[in-house]
Scaffold this active site. Structure first.
Site, PDB file in Angstrom:
ATOM      1  N   SER A 135       0.837  -1.186   0.000  1.00 11.33           N
ATOM      2  CA  SER A 135       0.000   0.000   0.000  1.00 11.33           C
ATOM      3  C   SER A 135       0.886   1.256   0.000  1.00 11.33           C
ATOM      4  CB  SER A 135      -0.976  -0.041   1.190  1.00 11.33           C
ATOM      5  OG  SER A 135      -2.054   0.832   1.005  1.00 11.33           O
TER       6      SER A 135
ATOM      7  N   HIS B 103      -7.844  -5.826   0.506  1.00 10.93           N
ATOM      8  CA  HIS B 103      -6.632  -5.016   0.558  1.00 10.93           C
ATOM      9  C   HIS B 103      -5.551  -5.679   1.412  1.00 10.93           C
ATOM     10  CE1 HIS B 103      -4.406  -1.349  -0.074  1.00 10.93           C
ATOM     11  NE2 HIS B 103      -4.234  -1.185   1.227  1.00 10.93           N
TER      12      HIS B 103
END
Length: 253
Positions: free
Chosen positions: A90, A225
């Protein structure tokens, strides 16, 4: 590099002298400890995770709030004399990329392998509204809504929420004030990981290919995610394979 400064910035997993280092860059609001635990399942490397100021053992230190500050500080202490690899998830993927660019700019040794995860190509225009200016409650709630991954106790413990909001705000300021600067693609092998149920689609992951001269490998895993929390064994086997594929034969044993 000064060993004491390096030790403060990089939390090391199991010591494995002679193994190539793997430096992990955590996600926004993430903990170095989560990635250090991977060391048990990655015996082929000596893993260290970046510990930014303002969290973990460095909780009392002032946070860094721009990408340039983060990159300059990491590059100043990062040991790059021996072969090594880099992983970032990320926001950590973006930091890993910019650190690698700065290493090239300053004439330092580049990683043998760069693995980025859960983030679109750096030149992708952001469309989500900024959150780093929100009050603590709204900031924590919005980050949880977008990506999940925040323990429930953060939402119910005011002191813990204030602490987490401090470094979430710093990380999102780094992300939301970041502006990609065009430059020559990096001459490094690149692997891109992502979750099939994440909001970041395969096309956005494949767009990373524009930022390197080498062919890229894209792998998507079941999950969102934080896909690596859902089936870590599968993900870490794939990570180990990605690292082995870029290590010359005389160092792969």
């Amino acid at each position: 590099m000064k060993p004491r400064a390096t030790a403060r910035w990089f939390v090391r997993g199991q010591a494995r002298p002679g193994r190539s280092p793997l430096f992990c860059f955590p996600h926004g609001g993430g903990s170095a400890a989560e990635f250090v635990r991977w060391s048990r399942r990655l015996p082929g490397v000596e893993l260290s995770a970046v510990q930014l100021p303002g969290r973990g053992s460095r909780l009392s230190e002032p946070v860094l709030s721009t990408m340039d500050e983060v990159v300059a500080a990491v590059v100043d202490v990062m040991p790059t004399t021996a072969p090594y690899s880099v992983f970032g998830h990320s926001l950590g993927a973006l930091v890993a990329y910019e650190v690698t660019r700065e290493l090239r700019r300053t004439g330092r040794r580049l990683p043998d392998s760069l693995v980025v995860s859960g983030f679109p190509a750096p030149s992708t225009k952001r469309t989500e509204p900024p959150v780093h200016g929100l009050p603590d409650d709204e900031l924590v709630a919005e980050v949880g809504r977008r990506h999940g991954g925040l323990p429930g106790e953060i939402l119910t413990d005011p002191e813990l929420k204030t602490m987490v909001a401090r470094y979430l705000r710093a990380d999102y300021r780094v992300l939301e004030t970041y502006q990609w600067r065009p430059g020559a693609p990096l001459p490094v092998p690149l692997t891109v990981f992502g979750g099939r149920d994440d909001s970041i689609g395969e096309d956005e992951l494949r767009a990373w290919g524009e930022h390197v001269t080498e062919p890229i490998t894209v792998r998507q895993f079941a999950g969102g995610h934080f896909y690596f929390r859902e089936n870590p064994a599968v993900v870490l086997r794939a990570l180990a394979a990605a690292l082995r594929s870029t290590v010359p034969a005389d160092r792969a044993a």
